[in-house]
Design a protein around this motif. Structure first.
Motif, PDB file in Angstrom:
ATOM      1  N   UNK A   5      -4.859 -18.160   5.221  1.00  0.00           N
ATOM      2  CA  UNK A   5      -6.226 -18.094   5.714  1.00  0.00           C
ATOM      3  C   UNK A   5      -7.056 -19.315   5.317  1.00  0.00           C
ATOM      4  N   UNK A   6      -6.482 -20.177   4.485  1.00  0.00           N
ATOM      5  CA  UNK A   6      -7.178 -21.375   4.054  1.00  0.00           C
ATOM      6  C   UNK A   6      -6.234 -22.289   3.318  1.00  0.00           C
ATOM      7  N   UNK A   7      -6.786 -23.413   2.825  1.00  0.00           N
ATOM      8  CA  UNK A   7      -5.966 -24.395   2.111  1.00  0.00           C
ATOM      9  C   UNK A   7      -6.725 -24.910   0.900  1.00  0.00           C
ATOM     10  N   UNK A   8      -5.991 -25.073  -0.189  1.00  0.00           N
ATOM     11  CA  UNK A   8      -6.542 -25.678  -1.398  1.00  0.00           C
ATOM     12  C   UNK A   8      -5.827 -27.005  -1.624  1.00  0.00           C
ATOM     13  N   UNK A  20      -3.943 -14.869   1.421  1.00  0.00           N
ATOM     14  CA  UNK A  20      -2.991 -15.951   1.170  1.00  0.00           C
ATOM     15  C   UNK A  20      -3.588 -17.303   1.568  1.00  0.00           C
ATOM     16  N   UNK A  21      -3.375 -18.315   0.745  1.00  0.00           N
ATOM     17  CA  UNK A  21      -3.817 -19.681   1.044  1.00  0.00           C
ATOM     18  C   UNK A  21      -2.680 -20.636   0.704  1.00  0.00           C
ATOM     19  N   UNK A  22      -2.610 -21.741   1.434  1.00  0.00           N
ATOM     20  CA  UNK A  22      -1.613 -22.763   1.149  1.00  0.00           C
ATOM     21  C   UNK A  22      -2.151 -23.748   0.117  1.00  0.00           C
ATOM     22  N   UNK A  23      -1.259 -24.219  -0.753  1.00  0.00           N
ATOM     23  CA  UNK A  23      -1.597 -25.216  -1.756  1.00  0.00           C
ATOM     24  C   UNK A  23      -0.986 -26.539  -1.314  1.00  0.00           C
TER      25      UNK A  23
END
Length: 365
Positions: free
Chosen positions: A277-280, A314-317
């Motif tokens: 749902x997003x990215x860090x 959930x977010x991608x790193x």
């Protein structure tokens, strides 16, 4: 002989539309029976079998008067509605020759993305196997929209293989193996074994399947093999006519060796069955901590945030080059994060001194 194949006690077999249907779009009873003969023999030998079968849309084309696979979603859903009944009925009749019961399982992405649904799907499939039935799995094309589709049954098969803790995934296609280039091109060579991603570095991959009936191609099969092998499951890719030889352990097609041991089902679900749902964006130090030391992610190592999400999503790193290296379940809403970035947890107010993502909630990609 391939011992990794002959030693498998639970297998998932996927077959594509073009291997089951005629050019006009109807099911080919002889092809279905030939596949069933092979699978029934494996079950008689004590192997548990799950079949992931395409063909519902293709089977519904001729009865509805379609000359080719329609492009619009509504017509595809209508064809699937008619064809799914024909497909499972054909399998039921064919497996009945061996006294094998068939159980139909229709899945959408939502069934594997939502953790509760994921567990329910696991329980249904394992219960069917425990009762001696043979599950026939397909995407629920009658209700799946573009937003909730797997995209192809190769990916679905890989996810199902991990879901049921299979020992082997077999992808049956209209191409007998992976080649260094298009199979018909002079000089293209069959690749018998893939042991690492480097083995795929110098090949030319073809596009979509044949006859206009399928949605997958070699790209989707390689992606499915990547999902399975990184989950500890070896994969055999070969043509449907070679199914018997492949399952007997003969060196036909291409064997993708597993790349690592099986992860926990929860981490597999997080890595492959969720939609970020997003990215860090992480700095190099945070990447080393998360990937090499398997540490939790702290605010100090995050340089930027993309997307709108809430705690638990959930977010991608991403590493400094923008490549996803891990996926995790974040402990904060996206609107809370900007003031926290780059700061030590010791400097944060109470309530904001916990990890951005705990190490138990991080799956490496």
């Amino acid at each position: 002989m391939r011992e990794t194949v002959t030693g498998a006690r639970r297998i998932v077999v996927k077959i594509g539309s073009s291997s089951l249907t005629t050019a006009a779009g109807g099911l080919d009873p002889a092809r279905v029976d030939a596949l069933v003969d092979v699978l029934a023999a494996r079950q008689a030998a004590g192997v548990e079998v799950v079949l992931v079968s395409s063909g519902a849309i293709a089977a519904g084309l001729a009865p509805l008067g379609f000359a080719r696979r329609p492009r619009d979603l509504a017509s595809q859903q209508a064809a699937a509605s008619v064809g799914q009944g024909l497909l499972v009925n054909r399998y039921t009749q064919s497996f009945a020759r061996y006294g094998i019961r068939v159980g139909q399982v229709l899945l959408t992405v939502d069934d594997l993305v939502r953790r509760v649904h994921y567990r329910n799907a696991h329980q249904t499939l394992t219960t069917l196997l425990g009762l001696g039935a043979l599950p026939v799995v397909n995407e629920n094309d009658t209700v799946a929209t573009d937003e909730i589709r797997f995209g192809d049954n190769d990916r679905l098969a890989a996810l199902v293989a991990a879901l049921v803790h299979a020992d082997l995934l077999v992808l049956l296609s209209d191409v007998d193996a992976l080649y260094t280039g298009p199979p018909g091109r002079p000089g293209s060579l069959r690749i018998s074994d893939v042991r690492s991603p480097e083995d795929l570095a110098h090949i030319t991959i073809g596009g979509a399947g044949s006859a206009g009936l399928g949605t997958g191609g070699m790209v989707t099969k390689i992606e499915a093999a990547r999902i399975a092998t990184t989950s500890g499951i070896p994969v055999v890719l070969t043509g449907a006519p070679h199914a018997g030889a492949a399952l007997a352990g003969e060196p036909v097609g291409t064997l993708f060796h597993r790349l690592r041991r099986r992860p926990t089902s929860r981490l597999f679900w997080l890595a492959h069955a969720t939609t970020p749902q997003g990215r860090l964006h992480l700095d190099a130090g945070a990447v080393a901590a998360v990937v090499d030391r398997r540490a939790s992610l702290l605010p100090a190592g995050v340089t930027a945030v993309d997307g709108t999400f809430t705690a638990g999503d959930p977010v991608d790193l991403l590493d400094p080059a923008g490549r996803p290296v891990a996926r995790g379940l974040v402990n904060y809403d996206s609107i809370e994060l900007p003031p926290l970035l780059g700061r030590s947890t010791r400097d944060l107010d109470p309530g904001y001194d916990r990890e951005l993502i705990h190490r138990d909630d991080i799956a490496l990609l």
